[in-house]
Motif scaffolding. Structure first.
Motif, PDB file in Angstrom:
ATOM      1  N   LEU A 103     -43.892  14.540  30.043  1.00 37.04           N
ATOM      2  CA  LEU A 103     -44.409  15.752  29.610  1.00 37.04           C
ATOM      3  C   LEU A 103     -43.270  16.728  29.287  1.00 37.04           C
ATOM      4  N   ALA A 104     -43.403  17.309  28.235  1.00 34.02           N
ATOM      5  CA  ALA A 104     -42.429  18.271  27.376  1.00 34.02           C
ATOM      6  C   ALA A 104     -42.701  19.508  27.369  1.00 34.02           C
ATOM      7  N   ASP A 105     -41.679  20.396  27.387  1.00 29.82           N
ATOM      8  CA  ASP A 105     -41.773  21.781  26.987  1.00 29.82           C
ATOM      9  C   ASP A 105     -41.773  22.246  25.565  1.00 29.82           C
ATOM     10  N   ALA A 106     -42.702  22.797  25.183  1.00 26.63           N
ATOM     11  CA  ALA A 106     -42.457  23.048  23.559  1.00 26.63           C
ATOM     12  C   ALA A 106     -42.588  24.447  23.161  1.00 26.63           C
ATOM     13  N   ASP A 107     -42.194  25.302  24.442  1.00 27.99           N
ATOM     14  CA  ASP A 107     -42.166  26.623  24.179  1.00 27.99           C
ATOM     15  C   ASP A 107     -43.148  27.387  23.658  1.00 27.99           C
ATOM     16  N   THR A 108     -43.147  28.129  22.444  1.00 27.64           N
ATOM     17  CA  THR A 108     -44.093  28.775  22.003  1.00 27.64           C
ATOM     18  C   THR A 108     -44.852  28.096  20.915  1.00 27.64           C
ATOM     19  N   GLY A 109     -44.410  26.819  20.710  1.00 30.70           N
ATOM     20  CA  GLY A 109     -44.560  26.184  19.480  1.00 30.70           C
ATOM     21  C   GLY A 109     -43.756  26.492  18.131  1.00 30.70           C
ATOM     22  N   TYR A 110     -42.939  27.224  18.470  1.00 31.93           N
ATOM     23  CA  TYR A 110     -41.682  27.757  17.247  1.00 31.93           C
ATOM     24  C   TYR A 110     -42.337  28.304  16.105  1.00 31.93           C
ATOM     25  N   GLY A 111     -43.612  28.960  16.037  1.00 32.11           N
ATOM     26  CA  GLY A 111     -43.895  29.865  15.151  1.00 32.11           C
ATOM     27  C   GLY A 111     -45.511  30.029  15.045  1.00 32.11           C
ATOM     28  N   GLY A 112     -46.030  30.165  14.067  1.00 36.38           N
ATOM     29  CA  GLY A 112     -47.539  30.320  13.741  1.00 36.38           C
ATOM     30  C   GLY A 112     -48.200  29.260  13.773  1.00 36.38           C
TER      31      GLY A 112
END
Length: 332
Positions: A110-119
């Motif tokens: 399972l991995a952190d992808a933060d905010t998805g890095y954009g729109g």
């Protein structure tokens, strides 16, 4: 670091999942499929130690964990040397996740992808890259792009519509890939807007099609149990951060509240910082290491190599007819 007996058990345990030399009957399930299978068992709680590099991942695999969590904070600190303040990019995170997932593809990461890095377009790219990297599940949150660790104060949260657009893009990208990867919706809204807003956001996320929900920084055991009750039957993830906002509890207590996934992002970070700092201090102040003069004490460099696949590499070379490593296990 540990006794010789501990070292032996660690190195021998790596053969459980990392034998690349000998073909063997194995399940065709990917890490994502295995994770889905575990979540289908209502009695199962998926416990994920937080790992941040190849060595900590190897240690967790040797310990026999069913799943791993790639921590974003640990990735930022280990790869960049900076605190978790949104400095790590998609390339940093994806590369680290891919390396960890490749060590044993049958063990879900399972991995952190933060905010998805954009729109939505960038979220689509993120999901596509994580899926192709072999990640079993990723979580996307509702902080602004200049995000920070979920247990720090002063977080800024995007509008609900923006959060849901990220999730729609993630679910759509996953489905278009025909991937089994799970999408986890994380909300940090509890701190800024309260418990009910966190509930509402995650309920909307479930309607979008996410597989697991992640309410960050709940503030009491009562909130934790109530969140699980309101989200059922969707699995709920608990983030255990000692000294953080959420009260600590045991695995069994979390199971009783209704949590199905538990991550421990700081587990390896804390152990590494404490032990390595002590070893460095010992050498600096005494002129020697703590294991010097203690026969069999500590973990040797060969133990570490064995932990990280030395014997498997030797076996691969031999099966190919090579002799490059015939003397590796001899007396030195």
């Amino acid at each position: 670091m540990g006794s010789a007996d501990t070292s032996t058990s660690l190195t021998s345990a790596t053969t459980r999942n990392t034998d690349t030399a000998t073909p063997k009957a194995c399940s065709p399930l990917t890490g994502a499929s295995r994770l889905r299978e575990m979540l289908h068992d209502p009695s199962k709680v998926v416990v994920c130690p937080g790992v941040f590099d190849g060595l900590t991942a190897r240690l967790a695999l040797a310990a026999g964990y069913d799943a791993l969590y790639m921590t974003g904070a640990g990735t930022s600190m280990s790869r960049l040397g900076w605190a978790d303040l949104g400095l790590a990019t998609l390339n940093d995170m994806r590369a680290n996740a891919e390396m960890i997932a490749s060590l044993d593809p049958s063990v879900p990461v399972l991995a952190d992808a933060d905010t998805g890095y954009g729109g939505p377009i960038m979220v689509t790219r993120t999901v596509t890259q994580y899926a192709r990297a072999g990640v079993a599940a990723l979580h996307i949150e509702d902080q602004v792009q200049e995000k920070r660790c979920g247990h720090l104060l002063g977080k800024q949260i995007v509008d609900r519509a923006v959060f849901l657009s990220r999730l729609r893009a993630a679910v759509s990208a996953r489905n278009n890939l025909h991937s089994d990867m799970l999408i986890i919706a994380r909300t940090d809204a509890r701190q800024t807007y309260g418990f009910e807003e966190a509930v509402a956001r995650l309920q909307e996320a479930i309607k979008v099609g996410v597989d697991v929900v992640f309410p960050e920084a709940l503030q009491s055991h009562e909130e934790m149990a109530e969140m699980c009750r309101r989200m059922a039957p969707t699995p709920v993830l608990l983030n255990v951060v000692p000294g953080g906002v959420t009260p600590e509890c045991t695995i069994e207590e979390a199971r009783g509240m209704g949590f199905r996934v538990i991550i421990y992002p700081g587990l390896c970070i804390s152990a590494v910082v404490e032990s390595v700092a002590q070893e460095l201090k010992t050498l600096k102040t005494t002129g020697t290491t703590s294991s010097r003069g203690s026969v069999g004490a500590g973990v040797s460099i060969k133990d570490a190599f064995n932990l990280c696949g030395l014997q498997e590499c030797i076996d691969v070379d031999r099966q190919a007819g090579g002799k490059a490593y015939d003397t590796v296990n001899g007396e030195e």
